[in-house]
Design an enzyme around this catalytic site. Structure first.
Site, PDB file in Angstrom:
ATOM      1  N   GLU A 146      -2.542 -13.029 -20.596  1.00 38.91           N
ATOM      2  CA  GLU A 146      -3.599 -14.243 -21.254  1.00 38.91           C
ATOM      3  C   GLU A 146      -2.745 -15.407 -20.592  1.00 38.91           C
ATOM      4  O   GLU A 146      -3.724 -16.319 -20.180  1.00 38.91           O
ATOM      5  CB  GLU A 146      -3.291 -14.204 -22.509  1.00 38.91           C
ATOM      6  CG  GLU A 146      -4.133 -14.994 -23.460  1.00 38.91           C
ATOM      7  CD  GLU A 146      -3.915 -14.657 -24.964  1.00 38.91           C
ATOM      8  OE1 GLU A 146      -4.734 -13.799 -25.236  1.00 38.91           O
ATOM      9  OE2 GLU A 146      -3.620 -15.577 -25.728  1.00 38.91           O
ATOM     10  N   GLU A 169      -4.483 -15.671 -17.264  1.00 36.53           N
ATOM     11  CA  GLU A 169      -5.722 -15.995 -17.535  1.00 36.53           C
ATOM     12  C   GLU A 169      -5.924 -17.392 -17.798  1.00 36.53           C
ATOM     13  O   GLU A 169      -6.886 -18.318 -17.088  1.00 36.53           O
ATOM     14  CB  GLU A 169      -6.517 -15.356 -18.712  1.00 36.53           C
ATOM     15  CG  GLU A 169      -7.789 -15.522 -18.687  1.00 36.53           C
ATOM     16  CD  GLU A 169      -8.456 -14.657 -20.092  1.00 36.53           C
ATOM     17  OE1 GLU A 169      -7.653 -13.930 -20.597  1.00 36.53           O
ATOM     18  OE2 GLU A 169      -9.530 -15.151 -20.272  1.00 36.53           O
ATOM     19  N   CYS A 176      -6.005 -12.149 -30.138  1.00 43.09           N
ATOM     20  CA  CYS A 176      -5.186 -11.132 -30.536  1.00 43.09           C
ATOM     21  C   CYS A 176      -5.603 -10.897 -32.110  1.00 43.09           C
ATOM     22  O   CYS A 176      -5.187  -9.662 -32.368  1.00 43.09           O
ATOM     23  CB  CYS A 176      -3.721 -11.598 -30.883  1.00 43.09           C
ATOM     24  SG  CYS A 176      -2.886 -12.028 -29.417  1.00 43.09           S
ATOM     25  N   SER A 196     -10.172 -15.924 -24.964  1.00 39.09           N
ATOM     26  CA  SER A 196      -9.697 -15.166 -23.776  1.00 39.09           C
ATOM     27  C   SER A 196     -10.172 -13.594 -23.871  1.00 39.09           C
ATOM     28  O   SER A 196     -10.453 -12.940 -24.835  1.00 39.09           O
ATOM     29  CB  SER A 196      -8.013 -14.841 -24.160  1.00 39.09           C
ATOM     30  OG  SER A 196      -7.504 -13.747 -23.258  1.00 39.09           O
ATOM     31  N   LYS A 242      -7.907  -4.637 -38.052  1.00 42.67           N
ATOM     32  CA  LYS A 242      -7.344  -3.605 -37.074  1.00 42.67           C
ATOM     33  C   LYS A 242      -8.389  -2.166 -36.883  1.00 42.67           C
ATOM     34  O   LYS A 242      -8.440  -1.699 -36.123  1.00 42.67           O
ATOM     35  CB  LYS A 242      -5.967  -3.462 -36.866  1.00 42.67           C
ATOM     36  CG  LYS A 242      -5.062  -4.664 -36.358  1.00 42.67           C
ATOM     37  CD  LYS A 242      -5.200  -4.912 -34.936  1.00 42.67           C
ATOM     38  CE  LYS A 242      -4.494  -6.075 -34.567  1.00 42.67           C
ATOM     39  NZ  LYS A 242      -4.764  -6.838 -33.140  1.00 42.67           N
ATOM     40  N   GLU A 249     -11.224  -2.864 -35.521  1.00 45.42           N
ATOM     41  CA  GLU A 249     -11.271  -3.260 -34.123  1.00 45.42           C
ATOM     42  C   GLU A 249     -11.124  -1.611 -33.558  1.00 45.42           C
ATOM     43  O   GLU A 249     -11.774  -1.676 -32.308  1.00 45.42           O
ATOM     44  CB  GLU A 249     -10.007  -4.045 -33.608  1.00 45.42           C
ATOM     45  CG  GLU A 249      -9.784  -4.215 -32.256  1.00 45.42           C
ATOM     46  CD  GLU A 249      -8.740  -5.160 -32.306  1.00 45.42           C
ATOM     47  OE1 GLU A 249      -7.411  -4.764 -32.725  1.00 45.42           O
ATOM     48  OE2 GLU A 249      -8.619  -6.089 -31.413  1.00 45.42           O
ATOM     49  N   GLU A 305     -16.622  -0.615 -27.837  1.00 46.97           N
ATOM     50  CA  GLU A 305     -16.135  -0.847 -26.540  1.00 46.97           C
ATOM     51  C   GLU A 305     -14.746  -0.663 -26.244  1.00 46.97           C
ATOM     52  O   GLU A 305     -14.103  -0.566 -25.163  1.00 46.97           O
ATOM     53  CB  GLU A 305     -16.424  -2.332 -26.024  1.00 46.97           C
ATOM     54  CG  GLU A 305     -15.843  -3.410 -26.953  1.00 46.97           C
ATOM     55  CD  GLU A 305     -16.540  -3.833 -28.434  1.00 46.97           C
ATOM     56  OE1 GLU A 305     -17.439  -3.219 -28.540  1.00 46.97           O
ATOM     57  OE2 GLU A 305     -16.234  -5.009 -28.723  1.00 46.97           O
ATOM     58  N   CYS A 338      -0.155 -13.117 -38.668  1.00 50.37           N
ATOM     59  CA  CYS A 338      -0.051 -11.703 -39.216  1.00 50.37           C
ATOM     60  C   CYS A 338       0.960 -11.336 -40.262  1.00 50.37           C
ATOM     61  O   CYS A 338       0.518 -10.450 -41.041  1.00 50.37           O
ATOM     62  CB  CYS A 338       0.315 -10.891 -37.892  1.00 50.37           C
ATOM     63  SG  CYS A 338      -0.642 -11.124 -36.337  1.00 50.37           S
TER      64      CYS A 338
END
Lengths: 596, 387
Positions: free
Chosen positions: A283, A286, A310, A330, A369, A372, A377, A526
């Site tokens: 990141e 990037e 994240c 990102s 999560k 996710e 994908e 988190c």
């Protein structure tokens, strides 16, 4: 000094700041008044009526959570009238509630059950209304189960979703006997604007909103000798897990957690912190690449500010709410998903294991999560990269099920491949942590020097303020980065989606000139995630944050790029950040979603 | 039907009043003088709760906020009440006039009429009257505008704080009190919210003077009141009567000769049985009413009457607070179970205690007043509930 008011509760005089409630004043005296709809993080609803008390001179009882403390008030919290009313209220709630407690996921962890226990309710005073209710269970989402039969209509979830998260996926529908908590057109949770953040789950007093648990699936995999079951643990799990196992908030249990996971039978105990470090490499690079394209190449198509990626709750939020800004996010996968993709490629290759036999489990402070891990994908390894995402709470349940005396466990270390990490990775668990970790690395890459903050502690991005801005002036850069000479890198950090929304509004209005934005869906980051131990309060989150920064300060390595396993993976497998292989395994894309 | 004991009054609908003159005169008066008149008259809110109107105006006028509002509660939803409809049909300009005088006293520039959804048919005429009103206040150089907002059919939106929520575009759910509307009402600004009838009386007190109003009625219940009279009566309709009459006199005039009970104040009011007619005063010292008087003769089953009321509340509770949402369901299912013999007669006592709890612990007036009709009907007609 603020004005104070004086009142009398149960015969004791008490002074309290004006604007506080009778409930606050009673707390100050250590007088316990039961509550259900009240939650420290939320506005006062005053709708469950469990906290009623008697005020002298007032005919009706008053809800102590909603009644401002006033001078001269005389309050009684334990009179016949109060007891009768509270008991009736709990009896009424039970009459509408599917009280099949032994078959409930929240059994022994339910506020309504506790209250019924406290009142020693052992028979039905009123008629059972449940059979006529046609309650529905929505278990279609991979993350959250909504069971209306357990709902007591306290609206904590509704207030959470609106006030803290600016999502309003949950709202009140209908009136009278039909009143219920519902979604847009009563669609299933997975079809609506819900971000799966689970903030409602950690505030639901009953079993009406719970995470979808994968306990049996994980046990089955562990017992299957043909499978190689690996586990990764997110940064924020290690400072919260202890709370569910009889320890104080703020206890650091990294070593005990590793030991417990080994005893549960996982074949390899690894660390999401490793891929948190990897995230910083990818990141950070990037961001620098985007800055170069903007500043040197004057490329008009480059999207700035760049935001972190994240937090899967944040990703779903921006997909629904600001789809026009998806290119600003990102492309890095979250640490969980980077880990998953590498587990069935790099790890499998190095350890000589058939990736088809690897079962990849994650322990996360998060319910999003789970969603996710199930995104279509997220199969770049050729398999589902992460097979099961568990919450911190589910891990605590497994540890209890296995009969492990957690507090007495010795500290053990993570296994070695994909198990090493830096302090920069640990702080991913707190709001501002990704930003701090990124700055520690990026500044050093660009200037060859450490960030100009004492002990590497970038304090402006720490703390619980909703939106935190910080700027770092980049000077005396290394020759390769001369285009950044004199640039003031402007950053902003937000946690909780209501704050995220404020930041995005500023971006949209063009009133902001940030380069880099860190957003975490949950209050506190988190550490306050929807998968963390219940309850959550500002005080508990503060203690968890302190633990995270203690853990960071105690680490030998504090910067992601100095993690030897990171150096190793680039040398042996990935080559360099943003390489072809990185793009294949560590980066992703997003999809615009409807706002309903 | 001539009767000497009840005093018919003609203030509300009186044509002896040119609203323009009254408004023009009063806008010239000092706020203190107007407040004094309203306070001296003893006028109490005509929506049912009976809060002194002058005090409400005074408290709001004392707030220092720039932005204030006057709201006319025309969400007339109490079963058996239909007097505001009549007032709005016949004398809308007096309602607006009352709002304007209130606006002057408290310092509001905007007023709102929250009109019951079912009164959609009144809206066009009201808007027409409003046009005339607006051009007149403009002529007077008084900066005040009235807007009409429609309700959507929920009974709870007649509760003042739920009404504000509804006006703000939110779900109509009552707020916690305090703060009260005089400090934090519509858009959390100081607000006077008055019933339609209250506003007309305020306007008329400014016309006839506090004394004329004050000399009517009793110590606790000054003046007259518009009653909506329905049920087993040969002369159902709207009547303006002096307050403080005994129910016996009332039934003598309006009953059909076989009156068994009178429900005073609608579904949220009290049921008075024949044996108590004599000792019951209609007014704040006795049994208050927002206007509804429903007469029942001996052909009526009081079980059906009660069931109808609790069904209404079960449906119309906003659902947010436990005692009201679940309590109403339990009361209804409970009396059904007793009637069917599934529960013993003793269960009525449990339900009575539940009704008491609802009265003291519900969040708003709706849940608090369910016990009024429940307890008064069960107490007085217990055997009808069981057999």
């Amino acid at each position: 000094m603020a004005n104070t008011v004086k009142l009398n509760i149960d015969g004791i005089d008490v002074s309290i700041e004006a604007g506080k409630t009778v409930l606050d004043a009673a707390k100050k005296l250590n007088i316990h008044i039961p509550t259900l709809c009240y939650h420290e993080d939320l506005c006062v609803a005053g709708n469950c009526r469990v906290c009623v008390v008697e005020q002298e001179g007032v005919k009706n009882l008053v809800a102590s959570c909603a009644m401002p403390a006033q001078d001269g008030m005389v309050i009684h919290t334990n009179t016949h009238k109060v007891r009768n009313a509270r008991r009736h209220v709990v009896e009424l709630l039970l009459s509408e509630h599917n009280a099949d407690c032994t078959k409930c996921y929240k059994n022994t962890r339910c506020e309504l059950q506790d209250l019924a226990g406290e009142m020693v309710i052992n028979e039905h005073m009123f008629l059972d209304l449940v059979p006529d209710k046609n309650y529905t269970i929505d278990n279609l989402s991979p993350a959250i189960i909504k069971d209306d039969s357990k709902c007591i209509r306290c609206q904590r979830c509704v207030r959470t979703c609106d006030e803290l998260q600016h999502v309003s996926a949950l709202g009140v529908a209908y009136k009278g006997e039909h009143m219920k908590i519902s979604t847009f057109f009563e669609n299933p949770m997975y079809e609506v604007v819900c971000t799966n953040c689970g903030q409602c789950v950690i505030r639901c007093p009953t079993g009406a909103l719970v995470e979808k648990n994968y306990l049996d699936n994980v046990w089955d995999a562990i017992y299957d000798e043909d499978k190689h079951v690996i586990v990764q643990t997110a940064p924020a799990t290690r400072i919260a897990l202890g709370e569910d196992l009889g320890m104080e908030a703020g206890s650091i249990v990294t070593g005990k957690m590793a030991a417990a996971l080994r005893r549960l039978g996982f074949d390899s105990v690894l660390d999401t912190d490793f891929t948190a470090d990897l995230t910083i490499m990818e990141e950070g690079t990037e961001l620098l690449t985007r800055l170069k394209r903007a500043l040197v190449d004057k490329d008009p198509t480059v999207k700035l500010p760049m935001t972190t990626s994240c937090s899967p709750g944040w990703i779903k939020f921006i997909e629904h709410m600001y789809p026009e800004y998806l290119e600003n996010v990102s492309t890095c996968k979250s640490p969980q998903q980077m880990f998953g993709a590498l587990a069935k490629t790099y790890y499998a290759e190095k350890r000589g294991i058939d990736p088809a036999k690897i079962v990849s489990v994650s322990i996360m402070p998060c319910t999003a999560k789970k969603f996710e891990a199930n995104r279509p994908e997220m199969r770049d390894s050729g398999y589902q990269d992460v097979d099961m995402g568990l919450t911190t709470r589910e891990l605590a349940v497994m540890i209890k099920q296995a009969g492990i005396d957690f507090k007495e466990l010795p500290d053990e270390k993570f296994d070695s491949l994909m198990g090493k990490s830096s302090g920069a990775a640990v702080i991913f668990g707190a709001t501002g942590g990704v930003m701090e970790a990124a700055l520690r690395t990026a500044y050093e890459i660009v200037t060859g020097r450490e960030v100009p903050f004492k002990n590497l502690n970038i304090t402006p991005v720490r703390g619980m303020e909703g939106v935190k801005e910080a700027a770092v002036k980049i000077e005396n850069v290394l020759p390769a980065w001369s285009f950044l000479e004199g640039v003031e890198l402007k950053t902003v950090v937000a946690h909780g989606l209501t704050n995220a929304n404020k930041v995005m509004q500023a971006v949209k209005n063009g009133t902001a000139d940030w380069h880099f934005i860190e957003i975490m869906a949950c209050p506190g980051g988190c550490l306050g995630g929807g998968g963390q131990p219940i309850p959550t309060t500002p005080e508990i989150r503060k203690k968890r944050a302190e633990a995270i920064y203690r853990e960071d300060a105690g680490m030998a390595i504090r910067k992601s790029h100095e993690n030897p396993e990171i150096k190793q993976i680039y040398e042996e497998f990935l080559e360099e950040p943003l390489s072809h292989k990185s793009h294949w395994l560590l980066h992703t894309h997003y999809q615009a979603r409807k706002r309903e | 039907m001539p009767n000497t004991k009840l005093k018919r009054v003609d203030i509300i609908f009186s044509e002896d009043c040119v609203y323009k003159d009254v408004l023009a005169d009063n806008l010239k008066k000092s706020n203190e003088d107007i407040l004094k008149d309203i306070l001296d008259s003893g006028l109490r809110g005509r929506g049912g709760a009976g809060f002194p109107t002058g005090l409400k105006w005074k408290f709001t006028s004392q707030e220092t906020e720039e932005e204030k509002y006057v709201v006319c509660n025309a969400d007339e939803g109490e079963p058996g009440t239909f007097k505001d409809r009549e007032i709005l049909t016949r004398v809308p300009l007096k309602v607006f006039g009352g709002m304007a005088i209130c606006a002057k006293v408290i310092g509001a520039k905007h007023g709102y009429v929250y009109l019951r959804g079912e009164y959609q048919f009144l809206k066009a005429d009201l808007e027409k009257a409003l046009e005339e009103f607006h051009s007149f206040v403009k002529e007077l150089g008084f900066d005040f505008q009235i807007h009409i907002l429609m309700g959507s059919g929920a009974y709870i939106c007649g509760e003042e704080s739920a009404l504000f929520e509804s006006m703000e575009g939110k779900r109509g759910e009552p707020r916690n009190k305090p703060p009260y509307p005089t400090i934090s009402g519509f858009r959390n600004k100081p607000t006077v919210i008055n019933n339609v009838e209250t506003l007309v009386y305020a306007f008329m007190i400014c016309r006839i003077g506090a004394g004329k109003f004050h000399e009517l009625g009793t110590t606790d219940s000054r003046g007259s009141k518009v009653f909506s009279i329905s049920g087993d009566t040969p002369i159902a309709g709207i009547y303006e009567l002096e307050l403080g009459m005994s129910l016996e006199d009332f039934v003598e005039e309006f009953g059909d000769g076989d009156t068994k009970a009178v429900q005073v104040g609608g579904a949220s009011g009290f049921c008075v049985p024949r044996k108590k007619f004599k000792d019951t005063i209609i007014g704040f010292e006795g049994v208050p009413t927002g206007g509804s008087m429903m007469l029942f003769n001996s052909s009526r089953s009081m079980y059906n009457v009660l069931k109808n009321y609790v069904e209404f509340f079960e449906e119309e509770s906003c659902g947010q607070c436990t005692p009201c949402r679940v309590g109403c369901q339990q009361l209804k299912k409970g009396i059904e179970a007793i009637k069917k013999g599934e529960k013993s007669a003793h269960y009525l006592d449990t339900l009575q205690k539940l009704a008491d709890t609802m009265k003291v612990s519900s969040k708003c007036g709706l849940g608090q007043s369910v016990a009024n009709s429940f307890s008064s009907i069960v107490d007085n007609f217990r055997e009808e509930m069981i057999y």
